[in-house]
Design a protein around this motif. Structure first.
Motif, PDB file in Angstrom:
ATOM      1  N   GLY A  18      27.608  56.062 -12.670  1.00 27.47           N
ATOM      2  CA  GLY A  18      27.356  57.443 -12.272  1.00 27.47           C
ATOM      3  C   GLY A  18      26.659  58.234 -13.365  1.00 27.47           C
ATOM      4  O   GLY A  18      25.743  59.018 -13.092  1.00 27.47           O
ATOM      5  N   MET A  19      27.069  58.000 -14.605  1.00 29.77           N
ATOM      6  CA  MET A  19      26.401  58.682 -15.719  1.00 29.77           C
ATOM      7  C   MET A  19      24.953  58.211 -15.846  1.00 29.77           C
ATOM      8  O   MET A  19      24.050  59.022 -16.083  1.00 29.77           O
ATOM      9  N   ALA A  22      22.952  59.857 -13.034  1.00 27.78           N
ATOM     10  CA  ALA A  22      22.764  61.287 -13.272  1.00 27.78           C
ATOM     11  C   ALA A  22      21.769  61.537 -14.399  1.00 27.78           C
ATOM     12  O   ALA A  22      20.897  62.408 -14.286  1.00 27.78           O
ATOM     13  N   TYR A  23      21.879  60.770 -15.481  1.00 24.30           N
ATOM     14  CA  TYR A  23      21.079  61.025 -16.671  1.00 24.30           C
ATOM     15  C   TYR A  23      19.638  60.537 -16.531  1.00 24.30           C
ATOM     16  O   TYR A  23      18.703  61.249 -16.885  1.00 24.30           O
ATOM     17  N   TRP A  24      19.454  59.342 -16.010  1.00 22.93           N
ATOM     18  CA  TRP A  24      18.124  58.730 -16.010  1.00 22.93           C
ATOM     19  C   TRP A  24      17.377  58.845 -14.692  1.00 22.93           C
ATOM     20  O   TRP A  24      16.158  58.625 -14.663  1.00 22.93           O
ATOM     21  N   TRP A  53      35.889  61.714  -9.315  1.00 23.02           N
ATOM     22  CA  TRP A  53      35.751  60.254  -9.358  1.00 23.02           C
ATOM     23  C   TRP A  53      35.894  59.744 -10.792  1.00 23.02           C
ATOM     24  O   TRP A  53      36.419  58.646 -11.016  1.00 23.02           O
ATOM     25  N   VAL A  54      35.420  60.524 -11.758  1.00 27.49           N
ATOM     26  CA  VAL A  54      35.566  60.125 -13.157  1.00 27.49           C
ATOM     27  C   VAL A  54      37.045  60.133 -13.541  1.00 27.49           C
ATOM     28  O   VAL A  54      37.520  59.198 -14.202  1.00 27.49           O
ATOM     29  N   PHE A  55      37.781  61.167 -13.131  1.00 26.71           N
ATOM     30  CA  PHE A  55      39.216  61.189 -13.418  1.00 26.71           C
ATOM     31  C   PHE A  55      39.900  59.961 -12.818  1.00 26.71           C
ATOM     32  O   PHE A  55      40.706  59.298 -13.488  1.00 26.71           O
ATOM     33  N   LEU A  56      39.602  59.645 -11.573  1.00 31.78           N
ATOM     34  CA  LEU A  56      40.191  58.481 -10.915  1.00 31.78           C
ATOM     35  C   LEU A  56      39.787  57.198 -11.645  1.00 31.78           C
ATOM     36  O   LEU A  56      40.629  56.332 -11.907  1.00 31.78           O
TER      37      LEU A  56
END
Length: 150
Positions: A18-19, A22-24, A53-56
């Protein structure tokens, strides 16, 4: 140990993947096509959907990782690369907690009040920290894959 490993990998895929997306992928297109007010609203909405979703994922990663370490005899029994992987994962979680409870709150606050320069500053901080976490995530994956073969 297949279910804990599956949950661990699933958490990593969701969070780091996900990162990366989002970033690229999303960030350059949003910056190119959208004016700041729309772009800032977009990011506020994207993070509102992604961060739960990141917390999960972080919960899956932490719980499954600790379970697998205990199944191998605890931290005293595992190789050094597992300690390094654990430390990097904790650092990533701490960075995310800061992003969520500080920079993301500021972003939402300023977007709601249409304070675009301040919202942009908050988004810049989030972008920087997500970039750092993405690097740490790739390093952690590298350690996980190559650490046992050293």
């Amino acid at each position: 140990m297949k279910i804990p490993l599956f949950l661990h990998l699933l958490g990593v895929i969701v969070w780091v993947g996900g990162m990366f997306f989002a970033y690229w992928v999303l960030r350059p297109i949003a910056a190119q096509l959208l004016e700041p007010p729309i772009r800032l609203k977009l990011w506020s909405g994207v993070f509102s959907r992604f961060f739960p979703w990141v917390f999960l994922s972080a919960g899956f990663i932490l719980a499954s990782g600790l379970y697998m370490v205990m199944q191998m005899g605890g931290f005293a029994a595992v190789d050094l690369y597992i300690h390094f992987m654990f430390a990097l994962g904790l650092l990533m979680m701490l960075i995310f907690i800061y992003v969520f409870f500080s920079a993301f709150k500021k972003l939402n606050y300023h977007v709601a009040r249409e304070e675009w320069p301040s919202a942009g500053t908050a988004l810049g901080q989030i972008r920087l920290l997500i970039g750092l976490n993405l690097i740490l995530g790739v390093v952690t994956i590298t350690v996980a894959v190559l650490g046992g073969s050293a």
